[in-house]
Motif scaffolding. Structure first.
Motif: not given
Lengths: 551, 297
Positions: A179, A423, A532-533
Motif C-alpha cells: 500500500g 490498506e 499511499s495507504y
C-alpha cells in the motif's frame, strides 16, 4: 577385444539412456508426489499419485498450494499443513490442503525442478514476477480465462490483472498488497556530530544538502556521506532518486509516448555527474566501489562516517540500538528535494506484488479459483493477517485490533498472507511486526508520483527482464563505476557512446517491446495508481529516531 | 689440512641451507595455517562478543564484551536443535551405508579375475564424468518414492564413484597371495572382504569415511531440492537461512529483525564443531589413506 569394448560401451550407453527414459516415464501422468494425507497431519513420505489432488469435485478435494519462500520457521507443534489457518480454510471450504513452502535458498531452482518432475499440480504463489513467463514458455501453466467470470478475486483485484496476461490469456493472477509505493531506504545521520559543527536544521533543498556534506568534511575528520557499490546499484537509491533515477526499481519511464530506460537518459547523466563531484570532493568514501553493506555499517558504528544511506530499513533494528550503545545520537534525516523536485525514493519506487499461477496438471481449476475467491474474502484476510479474534487479537474501543501475546508470535503466518488489499499493508507489516519505528519514517514521504514506471503494470517477460539485468551489469554498472572513479572520462560524448552501446546490445529491442506493450494498453497514465495507504493514526509509533522526534 | 678444512666447511654449508630451508618451509606452513585459522578464530570470537562490538568491526581475534547469549539463543531455537538431530542422524546413517556399499562395489571391481571387470569399471568412471544432471536425478529420486523423506538425504548420494576408485586401488595394493591363502583355508569372498581386505585398508577406509561424513554434514543442496518438510531439513539449510536473513531484503523477510552478525557466527560454530571433534581421531589415517588408494593400481 577392441570390438567387444566398443560394443560394451555402446550397450552401456544405451542402458543409461533407457534407464533415464524409464525414470522420466510417467512423471507427467503421475502428477504430484504430494501426499494428500499430509492434510490429515500424518508424517508419511511423499510418493503417492495425484489422484486425490485431481478430484473434480469440490468437497473433500485436496488442493496443492505452493507458498513463496521466507525465513520464518514454524514453532514446535506447528507445520505448514497443521495450523489454525489451514484448519480454518479447511473448515470453511471443505477442501483439504497440501501446502508446500518453497525454501529460502534456491527457491527458483526448486520450483523449476518440481514443475519438471510433475510435482506441481496446483496453485503457485510467487514473488518473482518473471516466473509466469518462464513457466508459460515451458508449457506447464494453464490460464484462468474460463473461470474468471463471477470470480470474487478477479473482480476485486481487476485493476492489477493486465500484468498477468501472457499471449492474450490470463496466465497469472496478480495481487499488489503493497500500500505504500516507495522504497524503504533511510538517511541515517549522527545528530550529535552535526549539532557539534553547527548544523541544527535539516537541509531543505538539494543545494543545502550538498553544502551540509561539505561542512562535515571541512569541520570533521569523518566521511560525510556513507555509500557503497557502483552508483547504478540499490545502495544509492536515495541519492539517485533525487535525480529521478532509481537503480533497483522504477528503471523505466515514458518520454514522448515511448518507454525509455532512465539510466540512459539525461537525468542519468546529471546524476552520474553529481556522483563524480561527490567522489572528487571526497564527500563519499574513496573505496566506495569495494565497500559492502556490512563494512559500511562497521565504518559508521566505528565512528568514521557521519551520515549513512541505508538502502533498506531491514537492518535498522540492529543498527540503531548498537548506535545508541556506542553513545551516538543517530537519527533519520528527511530527504531533501531533488534537482527535479522529487522527494527522493519516497515518491516513486516500487510496488511489491505477487503472481499466482496454475499448473497445467491441475485438473480442478475451478476449485482453485474458488480458493482464490475464498482467500480474498475480508474474513479470511483477517484470519490470515491477524489470527482469531479473542485468541490472537482483541478489539479496542476504537475498533482497532490489539494483538495478544499469541498474536505477536504469528511470524510464521507470513506464508499465508499472500492476498490482501493495500490498506492492510502497513497494519500487518508496519505495526504488527513491530517495524513501525523503522518502517514508517521511510514511508511517510510517499506521495502521489507523476513520473511513473509503466513496466510496473506490464506482464514481466522473463527474456526482457533477464536481458535488462544483463545489460545493466555489463554496460551500465561498468560505465557508472568507471566514470565515478575517473577510469573513464565522463563527458556527454562518452555517456552517449555508452548509451549507443546499450541500445545496440539489445536495449533498443527491449525499449521497443515495452513501448509496443504500453501503446497496446492505450498509453495509460498510471500516476493515479501510486496511492499511499499509510494510516492517518499510528499510535504504536513514537518517532523517536526522527531528526525532530515525534511529529 | 687444507682439504680437511674444506670438507668440514662443505658440511656446515649444506647443513645451514637445510636449516634455512626447513625454517622457511615451517614459516610458510605456519603462515598458511594462520591464514586458515584466522577466519575461524574470528567467527568464534564474534560468537562470544557483544552485538555492538561485532557490528562496529571491533572484534578481530579476541571476544569483546564477552557473552554466551548468542549460543544460548541458537540452542533455544527449536529449528536448530531439530536440524542438528537430522544432520547427526543422516550423517551417521549415510556414512555407514556409503562405506558398506562402497566396499561391496570396490572389492569385486578390484578382483582382476572378475569377468567384464573393465566394462564395469568403465560404467563407474563414465557416470563419474557424465552424470545425469539435476532434472533426471530429481526424476530418479521421485520414481524411487523417496522425495520429501529422510532417505532422500541418504540414497541419491550414497556411493561416490571417486571414492570407489580410490578404494579399488586400495584393495589392488593388497598382495593376491593373501586372498589365495585365505581361499585355501576355506574362506569365502565375504570373509576375505571382512577379515582381510577391510582391516588391511583401514587408512583408506578412514579417509573415505571422513570424505563421506563431511560431504553429508555440509550438504544442503540435495536437502533443499528433494525435501519440502522443514522438519527434515539438515543443519546447513538452517545455517544458510540464518545467514540469509542477515542479507535479505526487507520485503522478503519483513516479519522480525534479522539475526545479528554475532548470532550468525554462533550458528556457524555449532555447525563446524562436530566435524572438528571427529577429525583429529581420523587424521592419522587421512593422508596415508588417500595416498594408498590414489597412487597404486
Amino acid at each position: 577385444m577392441r570390438k567387444l569394448k566398443t560394443l560394451a560401451a555402446i550397450l552401456l550407453t544405451l542402458a543409461l539412456l533407457v534407464s533415464l527414459v524409464g525414470c522420466s516415464g510417467g512423471s507427467g501422468s503421475s502428477g504430484s508426489s504430494s501426499n494428500p494425507s499430509k492434510a490429515e497431519n500424518t508424517t508419511e513420505t511423499s510418493g503417492s499419485t495425484s489422484e486425490e489432488t485431481s478430484e473434480p469435485t469440490s468437497s473433500g478435494a485436496t488442493l496443492q498450494l505452493i507458498m513463496p519462500s521466507n525465513v520464518q520457521d514454524f514453532p514446535e507443534g506447528v507445520t505448514e499443513d497443521n495450523n489454525f489457518i489451514v484448519d480454518y480454510w479447511s473448515e470453511k471450504t471443505g477442501f483439504k490442503f497440501d501446502i508446500v513452502v518453497l525454501p529460502n535458498s534456491n527457491a527458483e531452482e526448486k520450483l523449476n525442478l518440481m514443475f519438471n518432475g510433475g510435482e506441481v499440480t496446483g496453485l503457485v504463489f510467487e514473488k518473482d514476477l518473471t516466473a509466469p513467463s518462464r513457466f508459460f514458455n515451458q508449457g506447464v501453466l494453464q490460464p484462468f480465462d474460463d473461470y474468471m467470470d463471477g470470480s470474487f478475486f478477479f473482480e476485486t483485484y481487476k485493476d492489477y490483472q493486465s500484468k498477468g496476461v501472457i499471449d492474450g490469456h490470463q496466465y497469472a493472477a496478480m495481487i499488489v498488497p503493497d500500500g505504500i509505493p516507495c522504497s524503504s531506504s533511510l538517511y541515517v545521520v549522527r545528530k550529535d556530530i552535526l549539532n557539534g559543527i553547527g548544523i541544527t536544521e535539516q537541509p531543505a533543498d538539494f543545494d543545502a544538502f550538498v553544502e551540509m556534506l561539505r561542512t562535515i568534511k571541512e569541520k570533521t575528520d569523518l566521511i560525510p556521506l556513507g555509500v557503497y557499490d557502483a552508483p547504478s546499484n540499490s545502495s544509492w537509491d536515495t541519492i539517485a532518486a533525487l535525480f529521478g533515477v532509481a537503480p533497483t526499481h522504477n528503471q523505466w519511464a515514458v518520454r514522448d509516448g515511448n518507454v525509455v530506460y532512465r539510466f540512459t537518459q539525461k537525468e542519468g547523466y546529471d546524476y552520474l555527474t553529481f556522483c563524480k563531484q561527490l567522489y572528487d570532493e571526497g564527500l563519499i568514501p574513496q573505496d566506495t566501489l569495494s565497500l559492502t553493506f556490512d563494512s559500511l555499517t562497521q565504518l559508521y558504528l566505528g565512528g568514521q562516517v557521519a551520515t549513512l544511506v541505508q538502502d533498506s530499513c531491514w537492518e535498522l533494528p540492529n543498527l540503531m540500538p548498537a548506535s545508541e550503545e556506542k553513545g551516538y545520537d543517530s537519527r533519520f534525516m528527511d530527504y531533501p528535494t531533488g534537482y527535479y523536485g522529487q522527494v527522493s525514493t519516497g515518491s516513486q519506487d516500487r510496488f511489491f506484488s505477487q503472481a499466482i499461477f496454475l499448473s497445467s496438471l491441475a485438473k480442478n481449476p475451478a476449485d482453485y479459483v474458488k480458493m482464490l475467491d475464498f482467500l480474498a474474502l475480508p474474513e479470511t484476510i483477517e484470519v490470515n493477517n491477524y489470527g482469531i479474534e479473542g485468541e490472537h487479537f482483541t478489539l479496542d474501543d476504537g475498533g482497532n485490533r490489539v494483538l495478544t501475546e499469541a498474536g505477536e508470535n504469528l511470524q510464521w503466518a507470513v506464508y499465508y498472507r499472500n492476498i490482501f488489499p493495500p490498506e492492510e499493508w502497513y497494519p500487518v507489516y508496519g505495526i504488527n511486526a513491530n517495524w513501525a519505528e523503522y518502517y514508517y519514517p521511510s514511508e511517510r514521504h510517499s506521495v502521489g508520483a507523476t513520473d511513473f514506471d509503466p513496466v510496473e503494470f506490464m506482464p514481466q517477460k522473463a527474456e526482457d527482464v533477464t536481458k535488462t539485468d544483463e545489460l545493466k551489469e555489463t554496460i551500465i554498472d561498468q560505465f557508472y563505476a568507471k566514470a565515478l572513479t575517473g577510469e573513464v572520462e565522463l563527458t556527454e560524448e562518452t555517456f552517449n557512446a555508452m548509451v549507443e552501446d546499450w541500445l545496440a546490445s539489445g536495449g533498443q529491442q527491449i525499449q521497443d517491446n515495452y513501448t509496443e506493450q504500453y501503446k497496446a494498453m492505450g498509453s495509460p497514465d498510471f500516476s493515479g495508481s501510486y496511492i499511499s495507504y499509510l494510516p492517518a493514526e499510528h499510535p504504536e509509533y513514537t518517532g523517536k529516531y526522527l531528526w525532530e522526534g515525534h511529529e | 689440512m687444507v682439504t680437511k678444512t674444506k670438507k668440514v666447511s662443505n658440511r656446515i654449508k649444506t647443513g645451514t641451507e637445510t636449516k634455512i630451508f626447513r625454517i622457511l618451509a615451517a614459516l610458510i606452513v605456519v603462515f598458511f595455517a594462520v591464514i586458515c585459522l584466522l577466519p575461524f578464530i574470528r567467527v568464534v570470537s564474534e560468537a562470544f562478543s557483544g552485538d555492538t562490538y561485532v557490528a562496529s568491526g571491533e572484534v578481530i581475534l579476541l571476544p569483546k564484551g564477552f557473552t554466551t547469549k548468542h549460543l544460548k539463543f541458537i540452542l533455544d531455537t527449536h529449528q536448530f536443535t531439530r536440524a542438528m538431530f537430522i544432520s547427526v542422524t543422516s550423517t551417521i546413517v549415510f556414512t555407514i551405508c556409503a562405506i558398506v556399499l562402497t566396499c561391496m562395489l570396490a572389492y569385486p571391481l578390484s578382483r582382476t579375475y572378475l569377468p567384464k571387470r573393465r566394462a564395469l569399471m568403465f560404467y563407474v568412471v563414465f557416470t563419474m564424468l557424465f552424470n545425469g544432471g539435476i532434472v533426471p536425478t530429481y526424476l530418479v529420486v521421485k520414481q524411487l518414492g523417496i522425495l520429501n523423506s529422510f532417505w532422500a538425504l541418504i540414497i541419491p548420494q550414497v556411493i561416490s564413484q571417486f571414492n570407489v576408485i580410490v578404494l579399488v586401488n586400495g584393495f589392488l595394493g593388497i598382495p593376491n597371495e593373501m586372498e589365495e591363502s585365505a581361499l585355501l583355508d576355506g574362506a569365502g569372498q565375504f570373509t576375505i572382504l571382512l577379515r582381510i581386505m577391510v582391516p588391511l585398508c583401514k587408512p583408506t577406509l578412514a579417509a573415505l569415511l571422513l570424505f563421506y561424513a563431511v560431504s553429508r554434514w555440509n550438504g544442503w543442496f540435495d536437502a533443499v531440492m528433494y525435501i519440502n518438510d522443514r522438519n527434515l531439513f539438515p543443519l546447513p539449510v538452517i545455517i544458510r537461512d540464518i545467514i540469509q536473513q542477515g542479507l535479505d531484503t526487507l520485503f522478503h523477510s519483513l516479519t522480525s529483525p534479522p539475526p545479528t552478525q554475532a548470532v550468525q557466527s554462533a550458528a556457524v560454530i555449532f555447525s563446524i564443531v562436530p566435524i572438528i571433534v571427529v577429525y583429529p581421531f581420523l587424521q592419522k589415517y587421512f593422508v596415508k589413506g588417500v595416498t594408498l588408494g590414489g597412487v597404486k593400481g
